[in-house]
Structures are given as C-alpha cells and as structure tokens.
Motif scaffolding. Structure first.
Motif, PDB file in Angstrom:
ATOM      1  N   VAL A   1     -21.832  23.835  20.017  1.00  0.00           N
ATOM      2  CA  VAL A   1     -21.741  25.264  20.374  1.00  0.00           C
ATOM      3  C   VAL A   1     -22.890  26.103  19.805  1.00  0.00           C
ATOM      4  N   ASP A   2     -23.425  25.651  18.660  1.00  0.00           N
ATOM      5  CA  ASP A   2     -24.445  26.471  17.993  1.00  0.00           C
ATOM      6  C   ASP A   2     -25.836  26.320  18.593  1.00  0.00           C
ATOM      7  N   TYR A   3     -26.020  25.353  19.503  1.00  0.00           N
ATOM      8  CA  TYR A   3     -27.382  25.059  19.965  1.00  0.00           C
ATOM      9  C   TYR A   3     -27.986  26.207  20.773  1.00  0.00           C
TER      10      TYR A   3
ATOM     11  N   GLY B   1     -21.996  27.653   5.728  1.00  0.00           N
ATOM     12  CA  GLY B   1     -22.840  26.470   5.537  1.00  0.00           C
ATOM     13  C   GLY B   1     -23.574  26.042   6.802  1.00  0.00           C
ATOM     14  N   PRO B   2     -24.802  25.511   6.655  1.00  0.00           N
ATOM     15  CA  PRO B   2     -25.603  25.135   7.826  1.00  0.00           C
ATOM     16  C   PRO B   2     -25.024  23.973   8.637  1.00  0.00           C
ATOM     17  N   LEU B   3     -24.117  23.189   8.043  1.00  0.00           N
ATOM     18  CA  LEU B   3     -23.508  22.114   8.836  1.00  0.00           C
ATOM     19  C   LEU B   3     -22.375  22.656   9.700  1.00  0.00           C
TER      20      LEU B   3
ATOM     21  N   ARG C   1     -38.302  12.738  13.283  1.00  0.00           N
ATOM     22  CA  ARG C   1     -37.875  13.141  11.929  1.00  0.00           C
ATOM     23  C   ARG C   1     -36.361  13.064  11.797  1.00  0.00           C
ATOM     24  N   ALA C   2     -35.637  13.522  12.837  1.00  0.00           N
ATOM     25  CA  ALA C   2     -34.169  13.521  12.787  1.00  0.00           C
ATOM     26  C   ALA C   2     -33.622  12.097  12.675  1.00  0.00           C
ATOM     27  N   LYS C   3     -34.383  11.124  13.208  1.00  0.00           N
ATOM     28  CA  LYS C   3     -33.924   9.737  13.184  1.00  0.00           C
ATOM     29  C   LYS C   3     -34.265   9.036  11.876  1.00  0.00           C
ATOM     30  N   ASP C   4     -35.231   9.602  11.148  1.00  0.00           N
ATOM     31  CA  ASP C   4     -35.739   8.966   9.932  1.00  0.00           C
ATOM     32  C   ASP C   4     -34.746   9.159   8.780  1.00  0.00           C
ATOM     33  N   LYS C   5     -34.171   8.060   8.313  1.00  0.00           N
ATOM     34  CA  LYS C   5     -33.154   8.154   7.256  1.00  0.00           C
ATOM     35  C   LYS C   5     -33.743   8.589   5.912  1.00  0.00           C
ATOM     36  N   ASN C   6     -35.084   8.532   5.786  1.00  0.00           N
ATOM     37  CA  ASN C   6     -35.691   9.004   4.534  1.00  0.00           C
ATOM     38  C   ASN C   6     -36.017  10.485   4.576  1.00  0.00           C
TER      39      ASN C   6
ATOM     40  N   ARG D   1     -32.160  17.117  10.031  1.00  0.00           N
ATOM     41  CA  ARG D   1     -31.268  16.758  11.150  1.00  0.00           C
ATOM     42  C   ARG D   1     -31.545  17.717  12.289  1.00  0.00           C
ATOM     43  N   LEU D   2     -31.298  17.269  13.483  1.00  0.00           N
ATOM     44  CA  LEU D   2     -31.455  18.169  14.628  1.00  0.00           C
ATOM     45  C   LEU D   2     -30.319  19.175  14.576  1.00  0.00           C
ATOM     46  N   MET D   3     -30.638  20.418  14.270  1.00  0.00           N
ATOM     47  CA  MET D   3     -29.573  21.413  14.109  1.00  0.00           C
ATOM     48  C   MET D   3     -29.017  21.784  15.485  1.00  0.00           C
ATOM     49  N   GLY D   4     -27.694  21.999  15.522  1.00  0.00           N
ATOM     50  CA  GLY D   4     -27.040  22.293  16.796  1.00  0.00           C
ATOM     51  C   GLY D   4     -26.736  21.026  17.586  1.00  0.00           C
ATOM     52  N   PHE D   5     -26.899  19.877  16.932  1.00  0.00           N
ATOM     53  CA  PHE D   5     -26.607  18.591  17.572  1.00  0.00           C
ATOM     54  C   PHE D   5     -25.561  17.839  16.763  1.00  0.00           C
ATOM     55  N   GLY D   6     -24.675  17.138  17.457  1.00  0.00           N
ATOM     56  CA  GLY D   6     -23.686  16.294  16.789  1.00  0.00           C
ATOM     57  C   GLY D   6     -22.417  17.068  16.507  1.00  0.00           C
ATOM     58  N   HIS D   7     -21.333  16.337  16.420  1.00  0.00           N
ATOM     59  CA  HIS D   7     -20.048  16.968  16.120  1.00  0.00           C
ATOM     60  C   HIS D   7     -19.081  15.903  15.638  1.00  0.00           C
ATOM     61  N   ARG D   8     -18.233  16.276  14.686  1.00  0.00           N
ATOM     62  CA  ARG D   8     -17.246  15.327  14.180  1.00  0.00           C
ATOM     63  C   ARG D   8     -16.288  14.864  15.282  1.00  0.00           C
ATOM     64  N   VAL D   9     -15.908  15.765  16.160  1.00  0.00           N
ATOM     65  CA  VAL D   9     -14.864  15.433  17.137  1.00  0.00           C
ATOM     66  C   VAL D   9     -15.450  15.108  18.525  1.00  0.00           C
TER      67      VAL D   9
ATOM     68  N   TYR E   1     -31.237   6.508  19.763  1.00  0.00           N
ATOM     69  CA  TYR E   1     -30.574   6.897  18.503  1.00  0.00           C
ATOM     70  C   TYR E   1     -29.445   7.882  18.795  1.00  0.00           C
ATOM     71  N   PHE E   2     -29.740   8.898  19.600  1.00  0.00           N
ATOM     72  CA  PHE E   2     -28.744   9.938  19.901  1.00  0.00           C
ATOM     73  C   PHE E   2     -27.674   9.408  20.850  1.00  0.00           C
ATOM     74  N   LYS E   3     -28.131   8.558  21.812  1.00  0.00           N
ATOM     75  CA  LYS E   3     -27.164   7.981  22.764  1.00  0.00           C
ATOM     76  C   LYS E   3     -26.161   7.086  22.029  1.00  0.00           C
ATOM     77  N   ASP E   4     -26.691   6.199  21.170  1.00  0.00           N
ATOM     78  CA  ASP E   4     -25.810   5.242  20.481  1.00  0.00           C
ATOM     79  C   ASP E   4     -24.783   5.943  19.608  1.00  0.00           C
ATOM     80  N   ARG E   5     -25.168   7.093  19.060  1.00  0.00           N
ATOM     81  CA  ARG E   5     -24.260   7.812  18.145  1.00  0.00           C
ATOM     82  C   ARG E   5     -23.492   8.935  18.839  1.00  0.00           C
ATOM     83  N   ASN E   6     -23.631   9.019  20.164  1.00  0.00           N
ATOM     84  CA  ASN E   6     -22.956  10.083  20.935  1.00  0.00           C
ATOM     85  C   ASN E   6     -23.248  11.476  20.380  1.00  0.00           C
ATOM     86  N   LEU E   7     -24.519  11.763  20.166  1.00  0.00           N
ATOM     87  CA  LEU E   7     -24.891  13.076  19.629  1.00  0.00           C
ATOM     88  C   LEU E   7     -25.368  13.975  20.771  1.00  0.00           C
ATOM     89  N   TYR E   8     -24.676  15.077  20.949  1.00  0.00           N
ATOM     90  CA  TYR E   8     -24.956  16.041  22.031  1.00  0.00           C
ATOM     91  C   TYR E   8     -25.107  17.432  21.429  1.00  0.00           C
TER      92      TYR E   8
HETATM   93  N1  CMC Z   1     -29.385  14.827  13.717  1.00  0.00           N
HETATM   94  C1  CMC Z   1     -29.649  13.530  13.422  1.00  0.00           C
HETATM   95  N2  CMC Z   1     -28.704  12.609  13.165  1.00  0.00           N
HETATM   96  C2  CMC Z   1     -27.422  13.016  13.190  1.00  0.00           C
HETATM   97  C3  CMC Z   1     -27.067  14.347  13.484  1.00  0.00           C
HETATM   98  C4  CMC Z   1     -28.103  15.265  13.751  1.00  0.00           C
HETATM   99  N3  CMC Z   1     -27.812  16.542  14.044  1.00  0.00           N
HETATM  100  N4  CMC Z   1     -25.722  14.470  13.440  1.00  0.00           N
HETATM  101  C5  CMC Z   1     -25.251  13.256  13.130  1.00  0.00           C
HETATM  102  N5  CMC Z   1     -26.275  12.367  12.971  1.00  0.00           N
HETATM  103  C6  CMC Z   1     -26.163  10.926  12.697  1.00  0.00           C
HETATM  104  C7  CMC Z   1     -25.847  10.669  11.228  1.00  0.00           C
HETATM  105  O1  CMC Z   1     -27.029  10.550  10.465  1.00  0.00           O
HETATM  106  C8  CMC Z   1     -25.060   9.396  11.321  1.00  0.00           C
HETATM  107  O2  CMC Z   1     -25.970   8.354  11.521  1.00  0.00           O
HETATM  108  P1  CMC Z   1     -25.641   6.851  10.929  1.00  0.00           P
HETATM  109  O3  CMC Z   1     -24.412   6.398  11.640  1.00  0.00           O
HETATM  110  O4  CMC Z   1     -26.862   6.060  11.238  1.00  0.00           O
HETATM  111  O5  CMC Z   1     -25.426   7.056   9.449  1.00  0.00           O
HETATM  112  C9  CMC Z   1     -24.256   9.564  12.612  1.00  0.00           C
HETATM  113  O6  CMC Z   1     -25.039  10.433  13.415  1.00  0.00           O
HETATM  114  C10 CMC Z   1     -22.871  10.156  12.404  1.00  0.00           C
HETATM  115  O7  CMC Z   1     -23.035  11.396  11.741  1.00  0.00           O
HETATM  116  P2  CMC Z   1     -22.112  11.942  10.581  1.00  0.00           P
HETATM  117  O8  CMC Z   1     -22.932  12.738   9.623  1.00  0.00           O
HETATM  118  O9  CMC Z   1     -21.291  10.829  10.016  1.00  0.00           O
HETATM  119  O10 CMC Z   1     -21.171  12.911  11.413  1.00  0.00           O
HETATM  120  P3  CMC Z   1     -20.189  13.972  10.819  1.00  0.00           P
HETATM  121  O11 CMC Z   1     -19.052  13.999  11.756  1.00  0.00           O
HETATM  122  O12 CMC Z   1     -19.893  13.721   9.402  1.00  0.00           O
HETATM  123  O13 CMC Z   1     -21.026  15.344  10.896  1.00  0.00           O
HETATM  124  C11 CMC Z   1     -22.051  17.277  11.781  1.00  0.00           C
HETATM  125  C12 CMC Z   1     -20.944  16.223  11.940  1.00  0.00           C
HETATM  126  C13 CMC Z   1     -21.837  18.380  12.799  1.00  0.00           C
HETATM  127  C14 CMC Z   1     -21.983  17.885  10.376  1.00  0.00           C
HETATM  128  C15 CMC Z   1     -23.421  16.597  12.009  1.00  0.00           C
HETATM  129  O14 CMC Z   1     -23.498  16.106  13.324  1.00  0.00           O
HETATM  130  C16 CMC Z   1     -24.583  17.528  11.715  1.00  0.00           C
HETATM  131  O15 CMC Z   1     -25.021  17.632  10.564  1.00  0.00           O
HETATM  132  N6  CMC Z   1     -25.110  18.259  12.749  1.00  0.00           N
HETATM  133  C17 CMC Z   1     -26.147  19.265  12.534  1.00  0.00           C
HETATM  134  C18 CMC Z   1     -25.519  20.561  12.043  1.00  0.00           C
HETATM  135  C19 CMC Z   1     -24.771  21.283  13.138  1.00  0.00           C
HETATM  136  O16 CMC Z   1     -25.264  21.450  14.245  1.00  0.00           O
HETATM  137  N7  CMC Z   1     -23.558  21.783  12.812  1.00  0.00           N
HETATM  138  C20 CMC Z   1     -22.722  22.530  13.745  1.00  0.00           C
HETATM  139  C21 CMC Z   1     -21.480  21.771  14.092  1.00  0.00           C
HETATM  140  S1  CMC Z   1     -20.588  22.409  15.515  1.00  0.00           S
HETATM  141  C22 CMC Z   1     -20.045  24.004  15.172  1.00  0.00           C
HETATM  142  C23 CMC Z   1     -19.436  24.209  13.852  1.00  0.00           C
HETATM  143  O17 CMC Z   1     -18.704  23.410  13.298  1.00  0.00           O
HETATM  144  O18 CMC Z   1     -19.662  25.290  13.339  1.00  0.00           O
END
Ligand code: CMC
Length: 433
Positions: A366-368, A265-267, A295-300, A304-312, A356-363
C-alpha cells in the motif's frame, strides 16, 4: 462476533506423550490450532518470533486473504468501499459494524464537527516543540495528552461510545494539521462546521490568512480514498500494539498513542515516507533502477526496496492496485508530471520480473504509490505517516472496542526461550576484572 467452529483435533507427540489440540475454523475457513493449554499440559511453549504463525485473537472486523489478494472490512470489498464511500462512512462501518444510513451519517458528521476543536491550553504544547520536530512525535504525545483533557468514558451506552469515538476521530485531524502548521511556523487554523472531514483537514493544513486557498474536489476525493485504504488491516504491528496496550486496561488514548508510535517505523507506516526518499535518491543521484534492485537482493546490504513485500500478501496488495490507479488519476487531473512516478513504475516492473522478487512473492504494498499522490497534493513528506495515522485510527478504535468486549481477552504477555547465562555467583566490584 460468530462463535469459532471446532472442526477436529490435532495431536502433538513429544517425549512419549500425546497432546490433543483442538482445530478451529473461522467464517472464511481459516484454520488454527488451539494451544492455550499447551504449556500447562506439556511445559512446552510455541516459539514464533514476529508472530507470523500466531493468532492472537478472534476478530470480526477485517478479513485479509494474502494468497488471493482479498481485503474486506466487515465483509465489504475494499474496491467497493474505496470507489463508493467517504472515509467517514468507512470509519462508521469499522466502529459500528454496519454502513450508516443517511440519518446515522448526518448525526455522526455533526458529532465530528462539534468535537473538532482541541482544548485551547493544548495549543501551548505545540509551541514547546523544536521547529523541526517530526509530526509523528508531536501527534503521539498529543493523543496521549488528550486523556488528561477529556474525561475518560467507559463507552457503556451508545451515546458515550459515539462521543468517545467521535472526539478522537475528529481531534486527531485537528492535531495533525496543527503539528504541520507548527513545523512551518504558520498560524494555526481552526476547523469549521461548514466543511466535511477531509475538506477541513486540507483547509487546516493549507489555508493562510494572506493567500487564497481553494479546496480542490479532486484532492478531497483522492484523500478520502487513501484514508479508506489505510483504515484497517487486521492484526498488523500497530493494531497489535493498540491491542497489547489495551489488554492491560489502559485507556483508549494511551492505546492509540502506542499504535501511532508503532506505525511510525519504516517497516510499517513509515514506509510511505521511505519510498519517496528512495525514489528521490534514485532521481537525484541518477542511480539506475537495476542498481537498486541489485542492492535490495544483496544480503550484505541492509537496503530493502521500500514499499515492497508484505507479511500476509503473497500476491499484489489490493490496496496498492487501487493506490496506483488513484495516483495516476490524480496526477493527470492536476496536470502534474512527477518523474518519481515514472521511476516507481520502472522500478516495480524491474523487480516484478526479477527471480529474487518472484521466488519470494514480493509485490508493491500500500505504501508504494501513496506518497506520490500526497506529494502531488502538496503534502510534505514528513506528514505522510501522519495521514496514514488518521486513516488507521477507526481500525484501531474498532479493535480496542472489540478487545474490551472479548471474553477471551487476557493481558498480552508472550513468553520467551531464555538464552542467557545460567546462574552466576555475585562478584563484589573490587574483585571484578
Ligand atoms: N526488499 C528486498 N527483500 C525483501 C523485501 C524488500 N522490500 N521484503 C522482504 N524481502 C526478503 C527478505 O530479505 C527475505 O529474504 P530471505 O528469505 O532470502 O531471507 C524474504 O523476502 C522474506 O522477508 P521477511 O523479512 O521475512 O518478511 P516479513 O514478513 O518479516 O517482513 C516487511 C515484511 C513488510 C517488513 C518486509 O517485506 C519489508 O521490510 N518491506 C519493506 C518495508 C515496507 O514496505 N513496509 C510496508 C509494509 S505494508 C504497509 C504497512 O504495514 O504499513
């Protein structure tokens, strides 16, 4: 595995009653509340979609501190392992719990070589796939097919364990390379005992009988590093899939095939392919990085910025830092100037300075940066997640083994809060309108 310390009691008060819940602490001071008796005692369940607050098991394999950007396999820092080890040493570490001695490593490597072939009949399967089948589709099917070609072992002795693990680690690399050869219509290349694990993979991918192919040590080092970065990441989506399937008693091959599907999956692991598609789009369309950030910030907009963000990770992913350095080093050494790297760096900078990215701690995760390195090595985009799969395999195996021996293991079976209709009377078809 260390016993988990019980360090206190929390209380849940609800409907005039108090429910005591034990508080436990792991070896890195991570704390959790034991709610195993919650439903039995109170009829309440924990509601946690995506399991962001749920500890599904105890585990002694990998430690992630997402606040401080720390990742360790069996206690060793990812930075040390990525700098000093081969992927096979790390695979051994994850599965056996300790880094191998020279003797153990030689024995393990011999085992991998001995089992690197796949049954000749399995090669026929490849021919029945359509030309442009995604290699992840082929790979997941091939891995589950291994269970019918190789008798299942219960790994009760060290020899059986080594055989089961060695077989899978070795054959997955052969299957991955064959799925690529099939997709480009070139003859399959057999593995050879003269080459190391990673060299063999590159050779099976790129050797053809009509052209000279020399294995580049720069690429070998880079691929070893990328595989190490992917080797485990505790209870991520695909590892949880492996554990969930394994908890039903399914065999190792079936559990791993489920992990491969989850990783696609792409996530999750598919993000490495999605990152390059995004960077290519920016490059081809002449789209400014500002527009992509907007675009990544636009909720509509679903983008999403791929390779950005992480659950942990709520700070820079330590794997991304290593991957970025490796990427710049490989491109330099190979003398490649890839415009996608410049776009990636610019996009990263723009996002990291945006509130937007700073407030949500999005960095970057590994995939970037990994895809740009793989591209420089001539690996096609639809193989990126396959490479991630080869890397993640030792982690999945280690978790399957840990689960098998865990006295707390029960079949994975979450509950739900039902939100559908209440009881309805049956209506015969002729009376429905
Ligand atoms: N671009 C824009 N906004 C984002 C992104 C992103 N890449 N990632 C998270 N957010 C926002 C999200 O919309 C939410 O905003 P709000 O609080 O306003 O609703 C907030 O940040 C928290 O995000 P979340 O979706 O609740 O976070 P999550 O822990 O459920 O998802 C994630 C984690 C990795 C699926 C997600 O950050 C994402 O979709 N990233 C892009 C896909 C990606 O790069 N995946 C690889 C993950 S690392 C390696 C791996 O697992 O394989």
């Amino acid at each position: 595995m260390e016993e988990i310390k019980k360090i206190g009691t929390a209380e849940l008060k609800y409907d005039g009653k108090t429910y005591p819940l034990e508080v436990m602490e792991g070896t890195e001071a991570e704390r959790g509340i034991d709610i195993r008796a919650l439903r039995k005692d109170s009829r309440l369940i924990a509601f946690d979609p995506g399991y962001g607050n749920t500890g599904s098991c105890r585990s002694a394999i990998t430690f992630v501190d997402g606040e401080n950007g720390i990742l360790r396999y069996r206690g060793y820092a990812i930075e040390d392992l990525a700098t000093n080890c081969t992927f096979i040493e790390v695979a051994y570490l994850l599965v056996h719990g300790a880094l191998p001695t020279q003797n153990q490593l030689s024995k393990f490597s011999r085992l991998l070589n001995r089992h690197s072939l796949i049954h000749e009949d399995m090669r026929n399967f490849f021919r029945t796939y359509p030309e442009h089948a995604h290699p992840m589709a082929i790979l997941s099917a091939m891995v589950v097919s291994l269970s019918s070609f190789y008798p299942e072992l219960d790994a009760s002795s060290d020899e059986e364990l080594d055989l089961m693990v060695g077989r899978l680690l070795s054959k997955i690399r052969t299957l991955a390379a064959l799925s690529y050869k099939q997709s480009v219509g070139e003859p399959h290349v057999y593995p050879t005992s003269k080459l190391t694990y990673v060299e063999n993979f590159l050779n099976m991918m790129f050797y053809t009988p009509v052209a000279n192919y020399e294995i580049d040590p720069v690429q070998v080092r880079a691929l070893n590093k990328l595989l190490i970065l992917h080797a485990d990441h505790e209870q991520n989506c695909s590892t949880s899939a492996v554990r969930l399937v394994g908890s039903s008693g399914a065999n190792l091959y079936a559990a791993i095939a489920a992990g491969i599907c989850a990783l696609w999956g792409p996530l999750h692991g598919g993000a490495n392919q999605a990152v390059i598609e995004m960077l290519e789009y920016i490059h081809k369309e002449g789209e400014g990085v500002e527009k992509m950030v907007e675009r990544a910030k636009d909720k509509n907009d679903p983008f999403r910025l791929m390779g950005f963000g992480h659950r942990v990770y709520k700070t820079y992913d330590p794997r991304a830092r290593i991957a970025k350095n490796a990427c710049e080093e490989v491109l330099n050494k190979l003398g490649i100037k890839d415009p996608l790297l410049d776009i990636a760096v610019e996009l990263e900078e723009k996002a990291l300075n945006d509130s937007y990215f700073k407030d949500r701690n999005l960095y970057p995760n590994v995939d970037y940066y990994t895809g740009i390195t793989l591209r420089a090595m001539g690996i096609p985009m639809n193989m990126f997640t396959v490479i991630f799969t080869i890397g993640r395999l030792p982690g999945w195996i280690a978790h399957w083994l840990e689960l098998r021996d865990d006295p707390d293991n029960r079949i994975g079976r979450p509950r739900q809060i039902y939100s559908g209709p209440n009881h309805r009377d049956y209506v015969p078809i002729e009376q429905r309108g």
